[in-house]
Motif scaffolding. Structure first.
Motif, PDB file in Angstrom:
ATOM      1  N   PHE A 175     -16.564   0.055 -24.000  1.00  0.00           N
ATOM      2  CA  PHE A 175     -17.909   0.584 -24.272  1.00  0.00           C
ATOM      3  C   PHE A 175     -18.393   1.553 -23.202  1.00  0.00           C
ATOM      4  CE2 PHE A 175     -22.544   0.413 -24.218  1.00  0.00           C
ATOM      5  CZ  PHE A 175     -22.803   0.790 -25.524  1.00  0.00           C
ATOM      6  N   LEU A 176     -18.375   1.135 -21.944  1.00  0.00           N
ATOM      7  CA  LEU A 176     -18.881   2.006 -20.874  1.00  0.00           C
ATOM      8  C   LEU A 176     -17.967   3.202 -20.624  1.00  0.00           C
ATOM      9  CD1 LEU A 176     -20.239  -0.631 -18.337  1.00  0.00           C
ATOM     10  CD2 LEU A 176     -21.514   0.705 -20.034  1.00  0.00           C
ATOM     11  N   GLY A 177     -16.676   3.018 -20.832  1.00  0.00           N
ATOM     12  CA  GLY A 177     -15.749   4.146 -20.720  1.00  0.00           C
ATOM     13  C   GLY A 177     -16.013   5.197 -21.776  1.00  0.00           C
ATOM     14  N   GLY A 178     -16.357   4.750 -22.969  1.00  0.00           N
ATOM     15  CA  GLY A 178     -16.713   5.690 -24.032  1.00  0.00           C
ATOM     16  C   GLY A 178     -18.086   6.299 -23.834  1.00  0.00           C
ATOM     17  N   MET A 179     -18.992   5.528 -23.255  1.00  0.00           N
ATOM     18  CA  MET A 179     -20.357   6.012 -23.068  1.00  0.00           C
ATOM     19  C   MET A 179     -20.466   7.020 -21.920  1.00  0.00           C
ATOM     20  SD  MET A 179     -23.811   3.775 -22.683  1.00  0.00           S
ATOM     21  CE  MET A 179     -24.274   3.893 -20.972  1.00  0.00           C
ATOM     22  N   SER A 180     -19.782   6.755 -20.825  1.00  0.00           N
ATOM     23  CA  SER A 180     -19.887   7.651 -19.669  1.00  0.00           C
ATOM     24  C   SER A 180     -19.055   8.911 -19.906  1.00  0.00           C
ATOM     25  CB  SER A 180     -19.446   6.945 -18.400  1.00  0.00           C
ATOM     26  OG  SER A 180     -18.088   6.590 -18.493  1.00  0.00           O
ATOM     27  N   THR A 181     -19.408   9.965 -19.222  1.00  0.00           N
ATOM     28  CA  THR A 181     -18.720  11.224 -19.451  1.00  0.00           C
ATOM     29  C   THR A 181     -18.726  12.087 -18.198  1.00  0.00           C
ATOM     30  OG1 THR A 181     -18.694  13.234 -20.759  1.00  0.00           O
ATOM     31  CG2 THR A 181     -20.819  12.157 -20.535  1.00  0.00           C
ATOM     32  N   PHE A 182     -17.901  11.698 -17.245  1.00  0.00           N
ATOM     33  CA  PHE A 182     -17.844  12.466 -16.005  1.00  0.00           C
ATOM     34  C   PHE A 182     -17.130  13.801 -16.202  1.00  0.00           C
ATOM     35  CE2 PHE A 182     -18.990   8.320 -14.493  1.00  0.00           C
ATOM     36  CZ  PHE A 182     -19.949   8.624 -13.544  1.00  0.00           C
ATOM     37  N   SER A 183     -16.260  13.892 -17.186  1.00  0.00           N
ATOM     38  CA  SER A 183     -15.627  15.186 -17.453  1.00  0.00           C
ATOM     39  C   SER A 183     -16.654  16.186 -17.968  1.00  0.00           C
ATOM     40  CB  SER A 183     -14.482  15.036 -18.453  1.00  0.00           C
ATOM     41  OG  SER A 183     -14.962  14.508 -19.676  1.00  0.00           O
ATOM     42  N   ALA A 184     -17.591  15.742 -18.801  1.00  0.00           N
ATOM     43  CA  ALA A 184     -18.658  16.639 -19.263  1.00  0.00           C
ATOM     44  C   ALA A 184     -19.568  17.030 -18.105  1.00  0.00           C
ATOM     45  CB  ALA A 184     -19.475  15.974 -20.374  1.00  0.00           C
ATOM     46  N   ALA A 185     -19.784  16.116 -17.175  1.00  0.00           N
ATOM     47  CA  ALA A 185     -20.619  16.427 -16.013  1.00  0.00           C
ATOM     48  C   ALA A 185     -19.989  17.543 -15.187  1.00  0.00           C
ATOM     49  CB  ALA A 185     -20.827  15.177 -15.163  1.00  0.00           C
ATOM     50  N   TRP A 225     -27.650  26.827  -6.648  1.00  0.00           N
ATOM     51  CA  TRP A 225     -28.354  25.669  -6.083  1.00  0.00           C
ATOM     52  C   TRP A 225     -28.455  24.537  -7.092  1.00  0.00           C
ATOM     53  CZ3 TRP A 225     -28.247  25.268  -1.245  1.00  0.00           C
ATOM     54  CH2 TRP A 225     -28.320  26.389  -0.434  1.00  0.00           C
ATOM     55  N   LEU A 226     -28.671  24.880  -8.347  1.00  0.00           N
ATOM     56  CA  LEU A 226     -28.734  23.857  -9.387  1.00  0.00           C
ATOM     57  C   LEU A 226     -27.363  23.207  -9.569  1.00  0.00           C
ATOM     58  CD1 LEU A 226     -30.813  22.634 -11.277  1.00  0.00           C
ATOM     59  CD2 LEU A 226     -30.195  24.358 -12.970  1.00  0.00           C
ATOM     60  N   ALA A 227     -26.310  24.003  -9.524  1.00  0.00           N
ATOM     61  CA  ALA A 227     -24.942  23.464  -9.633  1.00  0.00           C
ATOM     62  C   ALA A 227     -24.630  22.538  -8.468  1.00  0.00           C
ATOM     63  CB  ALA A 227     -23.929  24.600  -9.699  1.00  0.00           C
ATOM     64  N   LEU A 228     -25.013  22.938  -7.263  1.00  0.00           N
ATOM     65  CA  LEU A 228     -24.771  22.104  -6.087  1.00  0.00           C
ATOM     66  C   LEU A 228     -25.567  20.806  -6.163  1.00  0.00           C
ATOM     67  CD1 LEU A 228     -23.475  21.695  -3.320  1.00  0.00           C
ATOM     68  CD2 LEU A 228     -25.439  22.907  -2.338  1.00  0.00           C
ATOM     69  N   TRP A 229     -26.838  20.907  -6.535  1.00  0.00           N
ATOM     70  CA  TRP A 229     -27.681  19.720  -6.639  1.00  0.00           C
ATOM     71  C   TRP A 229     -27.121  18.782  -7.702  1.00  0.00           C
ATOM     72  CZ3 TRP A 229     -30.524  16.560  -9.660  1.00  0.00           C
ATOM     73  CH2 TRP A 229     -31.433  15.738  -9.020  1.00  0.00           C
ATOM     74  N   TYR A 230     -26.693  19.349  -8.821  1.00  0.00           N
ATOM     75  CA  TYR A 230     -26.135  18.534  -9.901  1.00  0.00           C
ATOM     76  C   TYR A 230     -24.828  17.858  -9.468  1.00  0.00           C
ATOM     77  CZ  TYR A 230     -24.569  17.181 -14.533  1.00  0.00           C
ATOM     78  OH  TYR A 230     -24.146  16.459 -15.609  1.00  0.00           O
ATOM     79  N   LEU A 231     -23.998  18.573  -8.741  1.00  0.00           N
ATOM     80  CA  LEU A 231     -22.754  17.983  -8.233  1.00  0.00           C
ATOM     81  C   LEU A 231     -23.064  16.803  -7.319  1.00  0.00           C
ATOM     82  CD1 LEU A 231     -19.662  18.026  -7.821  1.00  0.00           C
ATOM     83  CD2 LEU A 231     -20.067  19.599  -5.931  1.00  0.00           C
ATOM     84  N   LEU A 232     -23.977  16.993  -6.397  1.00  0.00           N
ATOM     85  CA  LEU A 232     -24.338  15.905  -5.474  1.00  0.00           C
ATOM     86  C   LEU A 232     -24.953  14.721  -6.223  1.00  0.00           C
ATOM     87  CD1 LEU A 232     -25.752  17.995  -2.507  1.00  0.00           C
ATOM     88  CD2 LEU A 232     -23.517  16.879  -2.683  1.00  0.00           C
ATOM     89  N   ALA A 233     -25.830  15.010  -7.169  1.00  0.00           N
ATOM     90  CA  ALA A 233     -26.458  13.936  -7.949  1.00  0.00           C
ATOM     91  C   ALA A 233     -25.432  13.201  -8.800  1.00  0.00           C
ATOM     92  CB  ALA A 233     -27.560  14.515  -8.837  1.00  0.00           C
TER      93      ALA A 233
END
Length: 121
Positions: free
Chosen positions: A69-79, A93-101
């Motif tokens: 379930f959680l493997g299907g729900m999460s999507t780090f490749s899309a992130a 800056w948005l890309a960097l902030w998003y990467l850190l977050a």
């Protein structure tokens, strides 16, 4: 194995509904939906890992829930894809902030999920 696959499909459907719901109300370049679904999945994975470690959840249930379930729900490749897209559009800056977050928030939430189970034990 079949239950892991079925639960993975269910997790993917939950992610899709969550993603569409967030995107309808959020009109900004920041990919909030993906970050939130990964944070939620990480929190739940932390709780499940603690449950398994403290012997309140058996191995099969943990595997079905976390890997399925959680493997299907999460999507780090899309992130990562969204982070690259932000960078290509010169939103550095948005890309960097998003990467850190994307790295920090799920780790923190997994630890919080673990601690929640450990404290209530």
């Amino acid at each position: 194995m079949l239950l892991v696959c079925v639960c993975g499909g269910l997790g993917t459907m939950v992610r899709y509904v969550f993603d569409v719901s967030i995107r309808r109300g959020w009109h900004h370049a920041f990919p909030l939906a993906t970050l939130l679904v990964n944070v939620l999945a990480s929190f739940c994975a932390g709780m499940a890992a603690a449950g398994y470690a403290y012997h309140t959840v058996d191995h099969a249930t943990s595997l079905i829930f976390v890997a399925g379930f959680l493997g299907g729900m999460s999507t780090f490749s899309a992130a990562i894809n969204e982070m690259v897209s932000l960078a290509r559009n010169r939103r550095w800056w948005l890309a960097l902030w998003y990467l850190l977050a994307t790295i920090a928030a799920p780790l923190l939430c997994a630890a919080l999920g673990w601690m929640l189970v450990a404290v209530t034990r």
